[in-house]
Scaffold this active site. Structure first.
Site, PDB file in Angstrom:
ATOM      1  N   HIS A 186     -18.349 150.453 -29.148  1.00  0.00           N
ATOM      2  CA  HIS A 186     -16.928 149.702 -29.213  1.00  0.00           C
ATOM      3  C   HIS A 186     -16.504 150.173 -30.525  1.00  0.00           C
ATOM      4  O   HIS A 186     -17.327 150.401 -31.656  1.00  0.00           O
ATOM      5  CB  HIS A 186     -17.264 148.153 -29.311  1.00  0.00           C
ATOM      6  CG  HIS A 186     -15.958 147.344 -29.094  1.00  0.00           C
ATOM      7  ND1 HIS A 186     -14.989 147.759 -27.965  1.00  0.00           N
ATOM      8  CD2 HIS A 186     -15.338 146.325 -29.775  1.00  0.00           C
ATOM      9  CE1 HIS A 186     -13.980 146.930 -28.310  1.00  0.00           C
ATOM     10  NE2 HIS A 186     -14.341 146.098 -29.154  1.00  0.00           N
TER      11      HIS A 186
ATOM     12  N   ASN B  78     -11.742 143.258 -34.363  1.00  0.00           N
ATOM     13  CA  ASN B  78     -12.093 143.813 -33.095  1.00  0.00           C
ATOM     14  C   ASN B  78     -10.730 143.642 -32.480  1.00  0.00           C
ATOM     15  O   ASN B  78      -9.999 142.919 -32.189  1.00  0.00           O
ATOM     16  CB  ASN B  78     -12.947 142.870 -32.418  1.00  0.00           C
ATOM     17  CG  ASN B  78     -13.455 143.130 -31.280  1.00  0.00           C
ATOM     18  OD1 ASN B  78     -12.828 143.836 -30.260  1.00  0.00           O
ATOM     19  ND2 ASN B  78     -14.640 142.696 -30.665  1.00  0.00           N
TER      20      ASN B  78
ATOM     21  N   CYS C  89     -10.039 150.832 -25.966  1.00  0.00           N
ATOM     22  CA  CYS C  89     -10.334 150.092 -27.319  1.00  0.00           C
ATOM     23  C   CYS C  89     -10.378 151.126 -28.531  1.00  0.00           C
ATOM     24  O   CYS C  89      -9.644 150.518 -29.687  1.00  0.00           O
ATOM     25  CB  CYS C  89     -11.638 149.216 -27.478  1.00  0.00           C
ATOM     26  SG  CYS C  89     -13.347 150.591 -27.128  1.00  0.00           S
TER      27      CYS C  89
END
Length: 745
Positions: free
Chosen positions: A387, A412, A206
């Site tokens: 994250h 995101n 990510c």
């Protein structure tokens, strides 16, 4: 330590015991493995080796990129010609997902985690079918053996082990080429866009996908990375070329178009299903193995767009495998994609929020930004913890009443909400919130979608996210100079005697980066030591404490500071010094490089060749490979040594005879002094043994022998610069110098 207690002499003072311990614990000649293979095996592949006192390289940032990109284009052109000659698509021999998927997925020292069944998954699935009326009575239930084995015999990808550490144990279903997977494949559809990016269910990068999202709206940046993506002839042959940044230099790579799919081929799961017309196989393929949704790792939102999975594959290849890009920091990813320099800082430590806002507005496109959330046990207002996110845009606009509002647009990398409805901001200015009037929807040209994109106020951004990554970008107007060296790092460390000297001849902005080799490229061979970087920039001859900038890693960026730290400052013409400081940890549980080489040369020689070559190429920046010894010279040396040994032995015999004759001539000591003489002889013998123990480097089981490879990289908007290394080259260079004691702490 208990094992050492027996070696200490009760009649020795404590200070002598301490001194003896350090003599055994600290190596007198620290060393580092700088080549995995004999140089003769790969010397033609290495760049021209340099010594530790090498002269620095000075290159234009743009022209050095063009040289690398040109080599990639030429290589792709050669491959295309060969594909037409053989009437065969390109298969990458160095990263063949179909022929050797294990080495492409897993690292050098990876071991399969112990199997742990998940029968509850099967039980829950059957109960769900029963509750929905899909299973009636006691009729037999057909289960695919392949699927059941995956559930009962392996951990799930995201499941943690007993110590809470997630396992990386991916098991894709199949491998196929782009034109097999996609109905109408296109490298890009309507340009590059952050909304294209979907993080795969099995992707653990990510941080890197967020880095891609921060720059993909910049066409000029993406085209520098994707060198041959839009070339239809190359795409037809299944070959793509990319350029990335590594350890202060551009690196190009070429891949084929094989991609991993989640679902296995129908033939592997069909069992005894009767399918004479092949219709069931075609339907299975259409439903499970067609388009972006079928991919195992990252994918584009458009079902026929391919640029993201191919870019991710190229990034994994230059690191050795997909496992190597599991976990990281947004700033590192942007650096690798652009050659920029990232600075990380905690948002709650921002001194001037107004100054930061001006940078976020980003007039002239000098910077790109990333964010992350760390430290909280749960996510905040719908956002995931631990994250990474992309900061896409910052805008200051007036509302209906003329009041100025500062808003930021964030994304995101999941690209959508999860099953629990999390993944996007749920506070003020979230999708569907009362702040979104028709006025604002029109002004910001925004539509509510499940795409991972959301807006929030600047104030909420500062209070919600933990860290911000600011990456300065460079263009053809910048010059980059760099110098590499190796340093011995003492157990008790201060600012090193070895330092970098910068001579700036024109006033202007200078970006200074202290770096070490990026171990991500040779994961498994990083060894037992980890190094944390610090430095001071001062004018040459400055008094202790009179520095220009002092870079000390803080808690929020100590992990990224293991790769590089930087300082941006305006300098006048003059001579400046960069004094490095390196703090070190040793993990004796990790395998040392020599042990890995010996073990994996037999267990997985192909993977060792791949990762070991990356190790050797990286270390060739500093270490000159040792020349192959000549047999004749060795024989001469051995003969000379034997002659010298014989001479020493002969002299020793003659001296011993002389001493014995002298002892015989002397009178024997009187009885009353005999005990004293024996005690003196015993003490001398003990001292001699202690000296021998202190002189042996390998007595202590965890001996300290830390050597770091570090480099200094300097960016400025002219080529008028000189960069060199200065300082002691003896064993004391790991100790602190005088300035470190006052260091301005």
């Amino acid at each position: 330590m208990d094992s050492l207690a027996g070696e200490r002499r009760p009649n020795k003072p404590p200070q002598e015991n301490i001194t003896s311990f350090w003599n055994r614990f600290i190596s007198k000649s620290p060393s580092k493995a700088h080549t995995i293979f004999p140089p003769s095996l790969y010397s033609s592949l290495l760049p021209r080796p340099t010594s530790q006192a090498s002269s620095s390289s000075v290159q234009n940032f743009g022209s050095s990129y063009e040289e690398t990109a040109s080599r990639v284009r030429n290589r792709v052109a050669r491959i295309v010609r060969d594909c037409h000659r053989t009437n065969s698509k390109y298969t990458d021999p160095d990263f063949d997902l179909r022929g050797n998927s294990s080495d492409c997925l897993l690292g050098l020292t990876w071991d399969a985690p112990p199997a742990r069944g998940n029968p509850r998954d099967v039980k829950d699935a059957i109960e769900t079918l029963e509750n929905n009326g899909l299973l009636i009575g006691d009729q037999p239930l057909t289960v695919h053996r392949h699927a059941l084995k995956n559930v009962l015999g392996r951990r799930r990808l995201w499941e943690a082990d007993a110590e809470g550490v997630p396992d990386y144990d991916p098991h894709p279903g199949a491998t196929h080429r782009v034109d097999w997977i996609y109905e109408d494949p296109k490298f890009i559809v309507d340009g590059y866009d952050s909304s294209d990016i979907l993080q795969g269910n099995h992707s653990m990068d990510c941080w890197w996908l967020s880095a891609v999202a921060t720059i993909c709206h910049r066409l000029e940046l993406m085209e520098r990375i994707c060198v041959t993506g839009k070339d239809e002839e190359a795409a037809e042959c299944g070959v793509y070329g990319f350029v990335f940044w590594r350890d202060g230099a551009w690196i190009g790579t070429v891949i084929d178009d094989q991609l991993l799919l989640k679902a296995p081929d129908f033939a592997n799961v069909s069992g005894d299903i009767h399918d004479p017309s092949n219709s069931k196989a075609w339907k299975f393929r259409k439903d499970n193995q067609t388009g972006s949704k079928a991919l195992f790792f990252a994918a584009c939102r458009d079902e026929n767009e391919t640029w993201l999975p191919l870019l991710e594959k190229a990034y994994a290849k230059i690191h050795g495998d997909y496992n190597a890009i599991w976990g990281g920091w947004v700033g590192e990813g942007v650096e690798d994609l652009t050659g920029g320099v990232s600075t990380e800082f905690a948002l709650e430590d921002v001194l001037s929020k107004g100054r930061l806002w001006k940078e976020l507005i980003n007039e002239g496109g000098k910077f790109v930004f990333g964010l992350d959330i760390l430290g909280a046990s749960e996510g905040k207002n719908g956002l995931a913890n631990a994250h990474a996110y992309s900061l896409l845009e910052a805008r200051e606009e007036t509302d209906e009443d003329g009041k100025m509002i500062k808003l930021v647009k964030i994304r995101n990398p999941w690209g959508e909400k999860n099953l629990e409805g999390n993944g996007e901001w749920q506070g003020p200015w979230s999708d569907g919130s009362k702040e979104w009037t028709p006025y604002w929807l029109n002004k910001l040209n925004y539509r509510f979608e499940n795409d991972g994109v959301f807006w929030m106020t600047y104030s909420d951004m500062l209070n919600t996210f933990t860290n911000l990554y600011r990456t300065r970008l460079f263009d053809d107007s910048w010059t980059v100079a760099q110098e590499w060296t190796s340093v011995n790092v003492a157990w008790l460390s201060g600012y090193l005697q070895r330092k970098f000297i910068i001579e700036v001849k024109t006033e202007g902005t200078v970006v200074i980066v202290l770096q070490q080799l990026d171990t991500r490229y040779f994961k498994g061979l990083e060894g037992q030591y980890t190094f944390l970087l610090h430095f001071i920039l001062q004018k040459q001859g400055a008094k202790p404490g009179d520095y220009i900038c002092r870079i000390v890693p803080k808690e929020e960026n100590f992990l990224s500071a293991k790769r590089s730290i930087s300082c941006e400052v305006d300098l006048e013409p003059g001579i400046y010094e960069v004094l490095p400081k390196i703090t070190t940890d040793r993990n004796p549980e990790k395998l040392s490089v020599d042990v890995v080489v010996e073990e994996w040369a037999e267990k997985n020689p192909k993977k060792l060749r791949q990762v070991g070559l990356s190790y050797d190429l990286a270390h060739s920046k500093v270490f000159r490979p040792d020349p192959e010894p000549e047999v004749k010279s060795e024989e001469k040396k051995e003969e000379s040594t034997q002659t010298e040994d014989n001479k020493v032995a002969k002299d020793e015999v003659e001296n011993r005879i002389t001493r014995d004759e002298e002892v015989e001539k002397k009178e024997e000591p009187k009885d009353e002094n005999k005990n004293d003489v024996e005690k003196k002889e015993e003490t001398a013998e003990e001292d001699k043994k202690d000296e021998q123990i202190g002189d042996e480097d390998d007595v202590h089981p965890f001996q300290w022998s830390a050597v770091a490879v570090i480099g200094l990289r300097v960016y400025l908007q002219n080529s008028d610069i000189t960069l060199s290394v200065a300082g002691s080259k003896n064993a004391e260079e790991g100790a602190s110098v005088a300035i470190a004691a006052k260091d301005s702490e």
